[in-house]
Design a protein around this motif. Sequence first.
Motif, PDB file in Angstrom:
ATOM      1  N   LYS A 101       0.831  -1.196   0.000  1.00 58.62           N
ATOM      2  CA  LYS A 101       0.000   0.000   0.000  1.00 58.62           C
ATOM      3  C   LYS A 101       0.865   1.246   0.000  1.00 58.62           C
ATOM      4  O   LYS A 101       1.832   1.348   0.760  1.00 58.62           O
ATOM      5  N   GLN A 102       0.539   2.199  -0.863  1.00 64.00           N
ATOM      6  CA  GLN A 102       1.321   3.422  -1.020  1.00 64.00           C
ATOM      7  C   GLN A 102       0.466   4.642  -0.672  1.00 64.00           C
ATOM      8  O   GLN A 102      -0.704   4.709  -1.038  1.00 64.00           O
ATOM      9  N   SER A 103       1.077   5.606   0.032  1.00 65.58           N
ATOM     10  CA  SER A 103       0.412   6.896   0.226  1.00 65.58           C
ATOM     11  C   SER A 103       0.434   7.657  -1.095  1.00 65.58           C
ATOM     12  O   SER A 103       1.440   7.632  -1.812  1.00 65.58           O
ATOM     13  N   MET A 104      -0.655   8.347  -1.400  1.00 68.80           N
ATOM     14  CA  MET A 104      -0.688   9.080  -2.667  1.00 68.80           C
ATOM     15  C   MET A 104      -1.724  10.191  -2.626  1.00 68.80           C
ATOM     16  O   MET A 104      -2.660  10.167  -1.832  1.00 68.80           O
ATOM     17  N   LEU A 109       0.048  11.972  -8.510  1.00 71.30           N
ATOM     18  CA  LEU A 109      -0.048  10.668  -9.178  1.00 71.30           C
ATOM     19  C   LEU A 109      -0.344  10.841 -10.661  1.00 71.30           C
ATOM     20  O   LEU A 109       0.311  10.245 -11.517  1.00 71.30           O
ATOM     21  N   LEU A 110      -1.326  11.683 -10.978  1.00 67.81           N
ATOM     22  CA  LEU A 110      -1.670  11.900 -12.379  1.00 67.81           C
ATOM     23  C   LEU A 110      -0.522  12.562 -13.134  1.00 67.81           C
ATOM     24  O   LEU A 110      -0.284  12.276 -14.307  1.00 67.81           O
ATOM     25  N   THR A 175      14.405   9.773  -2.253  1.00 67.31           N
ATOM     26  CA  THR A 175      13.782  10.707  -3.185  1.00 67.31           C
ATOM     27  C   THR A 175      13.797  12.102  -2.584  1.00 67.31           C
ATOM     28  O   THR A 175      13.820  12.247  -1.354  1.00 67.31           O
ATOM     29  N   THR A 176      13.796  13.111  -3.428  1.00 69.20           N
ATOM     30  CA  THR A 176      13.593  14.476  -2.936  1.00 69.20           C
ATOM     31  C   THR A 176      12.265  15.043  -3.439  1.00 69.20           C
ATOM     32  O   THR A 176      11.942  16.182  -3.152  1.00 69.20           O
ATOM     33  N   ARG A 177      11.520  14.233  -4.180  1.00 72.07           N
ATOM     34  CA  ARG A 177      10.141  14.567  -4.541  1.00 72.07           C
ATOM     35  C   ARG A 177       9.376  13.274  -4.725  1.00 72.07           C
ATOM     36  O   ARG A 177       9.584  12.532  -5.682  1.00 72.07           O
ATOM     37  N   HIS A 178       8.500  12.998  -3.786  1.00 73.35           N
ATOM     38  CA  HIS A 178       7.723  11.761  -3.808  1.00 73.35           C
ATOM     39  C   HIS A 178       6.758  11.817  -4.989  1.00 73.35           C
ATOM     40  O   HIS A 178       5.895  12.694  -5.056  1.00 73.35           O
ATOM     41  N   VAL A 179       6.907  10.870  -5.927  1.00 71.15           N
ATOM     42  CA  VAL A 179       6.123  10.961  -7.158  1.00 71.15           C
ATOM     43  C   VAL A 179       4.638  10.720  -6.929  1.00 71.15           C
ATOM     44  O   VAL A 179       3.810  11.094  -7.773  1.00 71.15           O
ATOM     45  N   LEU A 180       4.253  10.138  -5.803  1.00 67.84           N
ATOM     46  CA  LEU A 180       2.846   9.844  -5.548  1.00 67.84           C
ATOM     47  C   LEU A 180       2.168  10.871  -4.652  1.00 67.84           C
ATOM     48  O   LEU A 180       0.946  10.964  -4.647  1.00 67.84           O
ATOM     49  N   THR A 181       2.950  11.610  -3.876  1.00 68.33           N
ATOM     50  CA  THR A 181       2.350  12.587  -2.962  1.00 68.33           C
ATOM     51  C   THR A 181       2.759  14.018  -3.273  1.00 68.33           C
ATOM     52  O   THR A 181       2.103  14.961  -2.819  1.00 68.33           O
TER      53      THR A 181
END
Length: 236
Positions: A101-104, A109-110, A175-181
């Motif tokens: 499960k991932q936070s997003m 995300l889009l 990461t320095t930018r979470h791609v999902l959040t």
Amino acid sequence: MELAPNLHRIGNDIVAAYLVVAPEGITVIDAGLPGSWHDLVAELASMGRSLEDVRGVVLTHGDSDHVGFAERLRRERGVPVYVHAADAARAKGGDKPKAGKQSMRLGPLLGFVGYSMRKGGLRTNWLTEVVEVHGGETLDLPGAPRIISTPGHSPGSIAVFVAAVDAVFVGDGLTTRHVLTGRTGPAPAPFTDEPEQAVRSLRALVDTNARWVLPGHGAPWSGGVAAAVQAVERAA
């Protein structure tokens, strides 16, 4: 984009790859998405260089958004592609564990999905041949990149230290930018096989004393590797 003398980034904060430039040629670290090929060609031209100058590609791991144009360079130009032995099958399109499960958030995300689609992320060009590394090697490539094993995100995740540009390339070790959040700042990366191991592995980077910490996703970090690792540990 020139980050510092002899150090360039292609892509953006969503998906990035890097070039280490030397008189004898260029080392590419990670290969983004298939469509990042055009960014590579344009960045080389901006330096007065060409694909003929590329001597090798080093992949920090075998996921699709890092394999990108690597097979095209290997097939069309004979450029060797280096990947850790434990990720060789992954870089060739082998199965990977399903992410938990991932936070997003919907917007980031889009943005990630849309950018990936525009850059050919639906048609991954997996590797057919690789040169395996095991950690600890210094490769005979421009910049003399040193391989540091950082398992966790994947079994064969590595960081690449290049003293000549005072940089350590970490892939998805952080990461320095979470791609999902969309959250920014050094933090654990999503889609990580073994999250606790990934954070522990970062301690191996501190002795490099590198100024630049360069992830596959997010802005370049120039505040030093020790501060980046400490920030990830706090976020974890």
